[in-house]
Motif scaffolding. Structure first.
Motif, short mmCIF file in Angstrom:
data_model
loop_
_atom_site.label_atom_id
_atom_site.label_comp_id
_atom_site.label_asym_id
_atom_site.label_seq_id
_atom_site.Cartn_x
_atom_site.Cartn_y
_atom_site.Cartn_z
N ALA A 133 0.82 -1.22 0.00
CA ALA A 133 0.00 0.00 0.00
C ALA A 133 0.85 1.26 0.00
O ALA A 133 0.49 2.26 -0.63
CB ALA A 133 -0.93 -0.01 1.21
N ILE A 134 1.97 1.23 0.69
CA ILE A 134 2.80 2.44 0.83
C ILE A 134 3.39 2.87 -0.52
O ILE A 134 3.21 4.02 -0.93
CB ILE A 134 3.88 2.24 1.90
N PRO A 135 4.11 2.01 -1.26
CA PRO A 135 4.63 2.47 -2.56
C PRO A 135 3.54 2.77 -3.58
O PRO A 135 3.67 3.68 -4.40
CB PRO A 135 5.53 1.31 -3.01
N ALA A 136 2.44 2.02 -3.53
CA ALA A 136 1.35 2.25 -4.48
C ALA A 136 0.65 3.57 -4.19
O ALA A 136 0.15 4.24 -5.12
CB ALA A 136 0.35 1.10 -4.41
N SER A 137 0.63 4.00 -2.93
CA SER A 137 -0.11 5.20 -2.55
C SER A 137 0.44 6.46 -3.22
O SER A 137 -0.31 7.40 -3.50
CB SER A 137 -0.11 5.38 -1.03
N LYS A 138 1.74 6.49 -3.50
CA LYS A 138 2.34 7.65 -4.19
C LYS A 138 1.78 7.76 -5.60
O LYS A 138 1.47 8.86 -6.10
CB LYS A 138 3.85 7.49 -4.22
N PRO A 165 2.05 2.72 10.34
CA PRO A 165 1.88 4.17 10.50
C PRO A 165 2.40 4.97 9.31
O PRO A 165 1.87 6.04 8.99
CB PRO A 165 2.70 4.47 11.77
N ALA A 166 3.43 4.45 8.65
CA ALA A 166 4.04 5.17 7.51
C ALA A 166 3.06 5.40 6.37
O ALA A 166 3.23 6.34 5.58
CB ALA A 166 5.24 4.39 6.99
N TYR A 167 2.02 4.59 6.28
CA TYR A 167 1.06 4.72 5.17
C TYR A 167 0.38 6.09 5.18
O TYR A 167 0.35 6.80 4.17
CB TYR A 167 0.03 3.59 5.25
N THR A 168 -0.17 6.49 6.32
CA THR A 168 -0.84 7.79 6.39
C THR A 168 0.09 8.91 6.81
O THR A 168 -0.26 10.09 6.68
CB THR A 168 -2.03 7.73 7.37
N ALA A 169 1.29 8.59 7.28
CA ALA A 169 2.26 9.61 7.69
C ALA A 169 2.78 10.41 6.50
O ALA A 169 3.40 11.46 6.67
CB ALA A 169 3.42 8.98 8.45
N GLN A 170 2.52 9.91 5.29
CA GLN A 170 2.99 10.61 4.08
C GLN A 170 2.17 11.87 3.80
O GLN A 170 2.54 12.69 2.96
CB GLN A 170 2.87 9.68 2.86
N ARG A 216 -7.50 4.69 5.83
CA ARG A 216 -7.21 3.39 6.42
C ARG A 216 -8.50 2.80 7.01
O ARG A 216 -9.26 3.51 7.68
CB ARG A 216 -6.16 3.56 7.52
N SER A 217 -8.72 1.49 6.79
CA SER A 217 -9.96 0.87 7.27
C SER A 217 -9.79 0.12 8.60
O SER A 217 -10.77 -0.37 9.16
CB SER A 217 -10.51 -0.10 6.22
N LEU A 218 -8.56 0.05 9.11
CA LEU A 218 -8.29 -0.58 10.41
C LEU A 218 -7.50 0.38 11.29
O LEU A 218 -6.93 1.35 10.80
CB LEU A 218 -7.45 -1.86 10.23
N THR A 219 -7.45 0.11 12.58
CA THR A 219 -6.57 0.88 13.45
C THR A 219 -5.13 0.65 13.01
O THR A 219 -4.77 -0.42 12.50
CB THR A 219 -6.72 0.43 14.92
N SER A 220 -4.30 1.65 13.19
CA SER A 220 -2.91 1.54 12.75
C SER A 220 -2.08 0.73 13.75
O SER A 220 -2.51 0.47 14.87
CB SER A 220 -2.29 2.94 12.60
N ASP A 257 -9.71 10.80 10.49
CA ASP A 257 -9.12 12.05 10.95
C ASP A 257 -8.42 12.75 9.78
O ASP A 257 -8.52 12.31 8.63
CB ASP A 257 -8.16 11.81 12.13
N ASP A 258 -7.71 13.83 10.06
CA ASP A 258 -7.10 14.63 9.00
C ASP A 258 -6.02 13.88 8.23
O ASP A 258 -5.71 14.23 7.09
CB ASP A 258 -6.50 15.91 9.58
N LYS A 259 -5.46 12.83 8.84
CA LYS A 259 -4.42 12.03 8.17
C LYS A 259 -5.01 10.89 7.35
O LYS A 259 -4.31 10.26 6.56
CB LYS A 259 -3.45 11.46 9.21
N GLY A 260 -6.29 10.59 7.58
CA GLY A 260 -6.91 9.45 6.90
C GLY A 260 -6.98 8.22 7.77
O GLY A 260 -7.39 7.15 7.31
N ASP A 261 -6.57 8.36 9.04
CA ASP A 261 -6.67 7.24 9.98
C ASP A 261 -8.09 7.11 10.50
O ASP A 261 -8.82 8.10 10.62
CB ASP A 261 -5.72 7.42 11.16
N LEU A 262 -8.46 5.89 10.84
CA LEU A 262 -9.78 5.62 11.40
C LEU A 262 -9.90 6.27 12.77
O LEU A 262 -9.00 6.14 13.61
CB LEU A 262 -9.95 4.10 11.51
#
Length: 396
Positions: free
Chosen positions: A128-133, A149-154, A161-165, A367-372
């Motif tokens: 998910a992380i490399p694809a997200s760019k 955490p790195a997924y939404t930290a970008q 994200r659909s689950l807790t980090s 939230d503002d980062k996209g976390d659940l």
């Protein structure tokens, strides 16, 4: 006489040819009209991309995830959905990323070229992380199962994200292991994946903060199945528990080998261990294993019982990630319907602010980062060959 006959023959032939030409022209017109109708029909199809491991040792995660997505699309299509007053049909475009980061980026580029309206997936954080760019650059919303955490930290506006980090889950289970399970000396193993290492790092921080000593920190790979050497090294450190960050394809064999080496302490792990596959791989040696999973137990989810019955009738036994795939998809399609458009630029702001009542929670939002937001997690323990609930923590 012969001349007249020849002229008549030529005239008849010419008339036949002209008639044939006329019929040919009519046929082409009809074919063109059919093609136009088909093109118009095709324009009402909204493609939703989906990516996860659909082959290999993690295929059971991916397939259950995919089935949840497909069921959501089927449910919405049955309502005869419209966007801006025009009827549409949502269609799943599924790709196997094989839990491989390089393949995942190729899949991402394929989705962009196919002009999908949004992405559900990828499953693994390392994918998910490399694809997200790539999705961010294309402006494509992505709701991933990835927990690193790195997924939404970008800080990409397109990532959700659909689950807790792992920072949420790792910190809670780390504290729980020390304070509730009474572990003072802990050994940690991770599979070096973005998910496994990230979860282990967060667990370690929380366990130390709660007063535990990390007596060993070892690592393996997500392809390994022989842990005898690592476990032998850990045995000498005499830990109270062994924490493992990784999948059931490793934690299952690890439980068996631990028992064989007479290491009589439990394995504590994350959601990828809390599966029926772990129970099959570990057998009786999995007894006492503890795993934390995001969300509430299925029978306590707001729509859990009804969803489980409908899913079982269509696909069979539920996989642990299936309800989250379903809710992610319903969330994305609801944002499109609220915006009246499948254009990412138009429905993305709606998705970012949406509040949705789903199967897994009656109040799904980001939230503002996209976390659940307000995510809960449940701690399970293997008793009598089954996963039983110990406690549900967090959430509202």
């Amino acid at each position: 006489m012969q001349f007249v006959q020849k002229s008549a023959v030529l005239s008849a032939a010419l008339a036949l040819a002209l008639t044939a030409c006329g019929q040919k022209t009519e046929t082409n017109t009809a074919e063109t009209s059919s093609a136009t109708v088909a093109a118009v029909a095709d324009s009402s199809v909204v493609k939703i991309g989906f990516a996860a491991p659909l082959t290999g040792p993690q295929a059971h995660y991916g397939k259950g995830y995919q089935n949840g997505v497909q069921l959501a699309i089927d449910d919405v299509n049955e309502t005869k959905p419209t966007l801006d007053g025009k009827p549409v049909k949502f269609e799943l475009v599924a790709e196997d990323d094989m839990a491989d980061p390089r393949t995942a980026t190729q899949v991402a580029e394929k989705f962009v070229d196919a002009k999908v309206a949004g992405i559900i997936g990828h499953f693994n954080s390392g994918c998910a992380i490399p694809a997200s760019k790539i999705y961010s650059d294309a402006g494509l919303p992505q709701i991933a199962m990835a927990t690193a955490p790195a997924y939404t930290a970008q800080s990409f506006k397109t990532t959700f994200r659909s689950l807790t980090s792992d920072s949420q889950l790792g910190s809670v289970i780390g504290k729980y292991t020390v304070e509730k399970l009474g572990a003072k000396k802990i050994a940690i193993i991770d599979d070096r994946s973005a998910y496994g290492q990230g979860l282990a790092d967060e667990f370690e921080k929380a366990a130390k903060a709660a007063g535990a000593e990390i007596v060993k920190r070892e690592f393996t790979s997500d392809k390994e199945t022989d842990f005898t050497s690592i476990l032998t090294s850990i045995k000498g450190a005499k830990p109270d528990v062994i924490f493992y960050g990784g999948t059931d394809a490793q934690s299952g064999p690890m439980a068996r080998q631990k028992k064989r080496l007479a290491i009589n302490v439990p394995i504590v792990s994350g959601e990828m261990t809390r599966s029926d596959t772990f129970l099959k791989l570990a057998g009786p040696d999995g007894e006492g294993t503890i795993a934390a999973l995001a969300g509430q137990p299925l029978d306590l989810m707001p729509g859990g019982k009804d969803f489980a019955a409908r899913y079982k009738a269509k696909y069979g036994e539920l996989e642990i990630y299936t309800p989250y795939g379903y809710d992610s998809t319903r969330l994305m399609l609801a944002a499109m319907q609220a915006a009246g458009s499948a254009s990412p630029a138009k429905y993305l702001p709606v998705l970012a602010k949406i509040k949705h009542s789903g199967v897994t929670s009656s109040n799904i939002s980001f939230d503002d980062k996209g976390d659940l937001q307000d995510g809960s997690l449940t701690v399970y323990k293997v008793k009598g060959g089954k996963w039983e609930v110990l406690e549900t923590l967090g959430g509202k």
